[in-house]
Write an enzyme that holds these catalytic residues in place. Structure first.
Site, PDB file in Angstrom:
ATOM      1  N   HIS A 113       0.749  -0.725   0.032  1.00  0.00           N
ATOM      2  CA  HIS A 113      -0.089  -0.377  -0.072  1.00  0.00           C
ATOM      3  C   HIS A 113       1.229   1.122   0.260  1.00  0.00           C
ATOM      4  O   HIS A 113       1.985   1.519   0.753  1.00  0.00           O
ATOM      5  CB  HIS A 113      -0.667  -0.080   1.433  1.00  0.00           C
ATOM      6  N   ASP A 186       2.646  -4.583   8.096  1.00  0.00           N
ATOM      7  CA  ASP A 186       1.380  -3.557   7.669  1.00  0.00           C
ATOM      8  C   ASP A 186       0.482  -4.210   7.665  1.00  0.00           C
ATOM      9  O   ASP A 186      -0.127  -5.567   7.149  1.00  0.00           O
ATOM     10  CB  ASP A 186       1.580  -3.046   6.891  1.00  0.00           C
ATOM     11  N   GLN A 189      -4.697  -5.440   7.042  1.00  0.00           N
ATOM     12  CA  GLN A 189      -5.874  -6.434   6.047  1.00  0.00           C
ATOM     13  C   GLN A 189      -5.279  -7.600   6.727  1.00  0.00           C
ATOM     14  O   GLN A 189      -6.778  -8.402   7.025  1.00  0.00           O
ATOM     15  CB  GLN A 189      -5.396  -6.409   5.175  1.00  0.00           C
ATOM     16  N   LYS A 212     -10.337  -0.566  10.554  1.00  0.00           N
ATOM     17  CA  LYS A 212     -11.031  -2.283   9.898  1.00  0.00           C
ATOM     18  C   LYS A 212     -10.988  -3.088  10.838  1.00  0.00           C
ATOM     19  O   LYS A 212     -11.292  -4.006  10.410  1.00  0.00           O
ATOM     20  CB  LYS A 212      -9.748  -2.355   9.102  1.00  0.00           C
ATOM     21  N   CYS A 349      -4.657   2.537  -3.903  1.00  0.00           N
ATOM     22  CA  CYS A 349      -3.341   3.230  -2.931  1.00  0.00           C
ATOM     23  C   CYS A 349      -2.176   2.211  -3.008  1.00  0.00           C
ATOM     24  O   CYS A 349      -2.021   1.717  -2.273  1.00  0.00           O
ATOM     25  CB  CYS A 349      -3.687   3.404  -1.506  1.00  0.00           C
TER      26      CYS A 349
HETATM   27  N1  PMP Z   1      -1.811  -1.447   4.581  1.00  0.00           N
HETATM   28  C1  PMP Z   1      -3.094  -1.394   3.791  1.00  0.00           C
HETATM   29  C2  PMP Z   1      -2.178  -2.626   3.507  1.00  0.00           C
HETATM   30  C3  PMP Z   1      -4.392  -1.084   3.919  1.00  0.00           C
HETATM   31  O1  PMP Z   1      -5.577  -1.402   3.450  1.00  0.00           O
HETATM   32  C4  PMP Z   1      -4.482   0.292   4.030  1.00  0.00           C
HETATM   33  C5  PMP Z   1      -5.909   1.077   4.618  1.00  0.00           C
HETATM   34  N2  PMP Z   1      -6.444   0.817   3.089  1.00  0.00           N
HETATM   35  C6  PMP Z   1      -3.331   1.107   4.834  1.00  0.00           C
HETATM   36  C7  PMP Z   1      -1.935  -0.188   4.715  1.00  0.00           C
HETATM   37  C8  PMP Z   1      -3.128   2.257   5.477  1.00  0.00           C
HETATM   38  O2  PMP Z   1      -4.832   2.409   7.046  1.00  0.00           O
HETATM   39  P1  PMP Z   1      -5.070   3.824   7.047  1.00  0.00           P
HETATM   40  O3  PMP Z   1      -5.622   4.671   6.128  1.00  0.00           O
HETATM   41  O4  PMP Z   1      -6.051   3.206   8.241  1.00  0.00           O
HETATM   42  O5  PMP Z   1      -3.802   4.586   7.844  1.00  0.00           O
END
Ligand code: PMP
Length: 391
Positions: A113, A186, A189, A212, A349
């Protein structure tokens, strides 16, 4: 047994009222009433600041806030003194990218991401990129060949937000440690869909977002090994993160407070813990089994069509990315919306991953503990209608 029989908690979620088919839980999960109630009480009858009140309400809120830290830490198998509240996973990764004492080489992967790419670039790290296997997993054999003693950090997604592929974290940790690097996971998910135990995984840092895991926005967590957090300088300056301040010199509080400048997200922390409690009471093993069954059904339904391309491995966790021939994912998403089905369409993203897949965007259906077969049926109906519209 059908998927619906294994777990259906739709009525706990006011956001799902009216029969909405919400297939965008990887972006953010709907909130159970228990979380809404916890947040409402913390903002209402229990509200006060933390860490400085001499009055009972503030002392009680401080207890609730620190209990929330313990709950969130235990949710991923950690200890409270190792759990830093952040604004989310994004801030947690930025914190490490900025505060880690030596900005050397970091090994990322193609599927990361943007929040696990850009912070490293902004903070002057030299970024190396691990490729993927043909079915969309991080290729740890390749990582093993790429890692050198110059690598300070390995930072990888536990579960891909596009492909749903699951990382073998223990092996990644072993490979990182073999060359003296640290492993940041990270877990955005993974935390909502897999039982996480940071001690068993042997990682060094674990980042995830409350929203999440059925909690509120505006808060997340960075878990880190106590000795590593202790060796890091502060992230931001302000109240609550200090030991003693003079104009000549300021000394800092120990972790986790050292990394939490300013009045924290008090109500969000309390609701974050309520979300962890809610998920734990159901059990991540059950949630994972439920989502695995939904993924299998979804992949079978879409895979049987000759107008759909599926991405990611068969055993992806809770997430199915796909493309419909001749239909831009945004058009599909718009038509599905008219059918009461919410999917995500775009680059998620993860632009480098889109480039790797050779597509500008994908459509993504992602599941939560409240998803069921009616959502899948609605998705297929919407795809049929889209096919008719696009001829
Ligand atoms: N890493 C992953 C794999 C994600 O799916 C996301 C959120 N889409 C993020 C990081 C970033 O999370 P946040 O926007 O809640 O900080």
């Amino acid at each position: 047994m059908s998927v619906t029989d294994t777990l259906t908690r739709r009525t706990d979620f006011p956001g799902l009222a009216g029969g909405w088919h919400y297939l965008d839980s990887a972006a953010t999960a709907q909130k159970p009433q228990a979380v809404i109630d916890a947040m409402s009480a913390a903002l209402g009858k229990d509200y006060a600041t933390v860490h400085r009140g001499v009055y009972a309400r503030s002392a009680n809120m401080t207890l609730a806030f620190e209990a929330a830290r313990r709950t969130v830490a235990q949710f991923i198998g950690g200890r409270e003194e190792e759990l830093v509240f952040t604004r989310g996973a994004t801030e947690a990764i930025n914190l490490i990218a900025r505060c880690w004492p030596k900005k050397g080489r970091v090994l990322l992967s193609v599927l990361e991401h943007h929040s696990n790419i850009v912070p490293w670039q902004l903070n002057g790290w030299q970024v190396d990129v691990c490729p993927l296997t043909a079915d969309g997993r991080i290729d740890l054999d390749a990582a093993e060949a790429m890692l050198t003693p110059e690598h300070e950090m390995v930072a990888l997604a536990h579960v891909s937000n596009v492909l749903g592929s699951v990382l073998d974290v223990s092996r990644a940790a072993e490979l990182a440690h073999r060359v003296g690097a640290k492993l940041l996971v990270d877990g955005c998910q993974a935390a909502p869909r897999l039982k996480v135990d940071v001690a068993a995984l042997d990682c060094d840092f674990y980042a995830f977002s409350a929203h999440k895991v059925y909690g509120p926005t505006g808060i997340g967590a960075l878990w880190g090994r106590a000795d590593l957090l202790d060796a890091m300088p502060p992230y931001q300056g302000g109240g609550a993160m200090i030991d003693k301040v003079t104009f000549e010199r300021t000394t800092f509080a120990p972790p986790p407070q050292r990394f939490e400048a300013g009045t924290p997200a008090i109500t969000e922390a309390v609701a974050f813990a309520a979300a962890c409690d809610y998920v734990s009471a159901i059990g991540l093993d059950r949630i994972h089994a439920h989502e695995t069954a939904l993924v299998a059904q979804c992949r079978a339904l879409l895979g049987a069509r000759n107008d759909v391309t599926l991405y990611g491995p068969e055993d992806s966790a809770g997430i199915v990315s796909f493309m419909m021939d001749g239909v831009h994912p945004h058009d599909l998403g718009t038509i599905l919306d008219e059918e009461g089905v919410a999917i995500r369409a775009g680059h998620h993203c993860a632009q480098p991953l889109m480039e790797h897949l050779g597509v500008p965007a994908t459509a993504r259906a992602s599941f939560g503990l409240y998803s069921d077969e009616t959502d899948l049926a609605a998705l297929v109906r919407g795809i049929e209608r889209t096919k008719r519209i696009f001829g």
